[in-house]
Design a protein around this motif. Structure first.
Motif: not given
Length: 351
Positions: A15, A19, A26, A30-31, A34-35, A41, A44, A101, A105, A303
């Motif tokens: 992953t 990214l 991305r 974007s993490f 939901e993609g 991500d 999900r 990330i 978060s 990924d």
């Protein structure tokens, strides 16, 4: 995480690479959205009970500017050597992506530096990331920057991807094929294994040649681990492990993480998304027979591969777990495979 979801700790994903390759389209933000592409991500992950894992940092032979990563075995350029001058800054980009990330978060994502930190994060409903390097071209052969990477959060590494470097040789992606191809550890590779044993860095045997596998088995004082490999007896990819290798993993109290890539699952090696989840169950059955209930876990390769369409992405993990129930697996065994075996293995490794 909803109470009815089985917690999942996964042994391998790409992953961070996805990214970083995507750049501005991305990025870290974007993490948290939901993609519809890729596999992991945060939304999900939460839907699937995916609450921790080893997040790999891999430097491709060809660096592309979008989410497409072509690792076709038919093109030797995809397996060309990578210099430290290219690999070290690219690895730093992936470390920075993980840090971004975590920072963005609001406490929902934690870079764990120990198993204890990972367990606490998961218990609190957070996503635990343990940093892993796949193919250590970023390392100096004298290991002069290994401690610096450890300080940055590195806790696991695979000496090679499927190409040769200063430390060892990797297996090709040919099918059918044997892992007994290429050379083993170099002297720098031997020094690396000793250093990892001393520092408490897990050594991953996925992608290494059979000679390299046996070199590490003879040298290492820690459990033998293949984070994302399957059974060669079912699928004759050189990326999968022979029965003799599985015996050595079991004797060391080690572990194998089941790879969801269809080309490593199917007896015909075809990259067919229509592959049934029963093929994952078949490898699980075989590995349980060879390794016992404590030696089998997940190593999805999310990924970084083509997974069965019936699984889809991290949100689909409950569908696989339900298939295990249908196959007669008890809840205790499912929970071991899904998370506890990895956490226990990392404890045995010294994290």
């Amino acid at each position: 995480m909803p109470a009815d979801l089985i917690p999942v700790f996964d042994g391998h994903n790409d992953t961070l690479l996805r990214l970083v390759l995507a750049g501005g389209s991305r990025d870290a933000k974007s993490f948290f959205v939901e993609g519809k592409t890729g596999h992991i991500d945060l939304p999900r992950a939460r839907k699937g009970g995916f609450c921790g894992g080893l997040f790999a940092m891999f430097t491709p032979s060809r660096l592309l500017d979008d989410e497409t990563l072509d690792l076709s075995p038919d093109d030797p350029g995809n397996f060309a050597p990578v210099s430290r001058e290219n690999a070290e800054p690219f690895t730093r980009k992936m470390i920075d992506m993980a840090l971004s990330i975590e920072s963005l978060s609001g406490g929902d994502v934690v870079i764990a530096h120990s198993v204890g930190e990972a367990r606490r994060a998961m218990a609190d409903g957070k996503l635990a990331i343990i940093l892993h390097i796949e193919g250590v071209e970023c390392l100096s052969p004298d290991l002069s920057n290994l401690h610096e990477l450890y300080q940055a959060g590195l806790r696991s590494l695979g000496p090679v991807w499927s190409r040769k470097n200063a430390f060892a040789d990797g297996v090709p992606m040919d099918f059918p094929g044997s892992p007994d191809t290429g050379s083993g550890l170099t002297e720098a590779g031997r020094d690396l294994i000793r250093a990892c044993n001393t520092m408490g860095i897990m050594v991953d045997l996925s992608h290494i040649t059979e000679k390299g596998f046996w070199d590490i088995a003879e040298l290492s004082t820690k459990p033998l681990v293949a984070s994302h490999s399957n059974a060669h007896a079912i699928c004759q990819s050189p990326r999968n492990l022979t029965d003799k290798q599985l015996e050595a993993v079991r004797a060391s109290a080690g572990l194998v993480g089941i790879n969801f890539h269809v080309g490593f699952l199917r007896p015909d090696g075809a990259k067919d998304e229509r592959t049934d989840l029963d093929q994952i169950v078949a490898h699980t059955d075989y590995l349980l027979e060879k390794l016992g209930e404590d030696g089998v876990a997940f190593g999805s390769d999310f990924d970084g591969c083509t997974v069965p369409a019936a699984l889809g992405d991290a949100a689909g993990m409950p569908r696989l777990i339900e298939r295990y129930r249908q196959a007669g697996y008890g809840e205790t065994l499912i929970r071991k495979i899904a998370a506890e075996n990895w956490l226990s293995l990392l404890e045995r490794t010294g994290l």
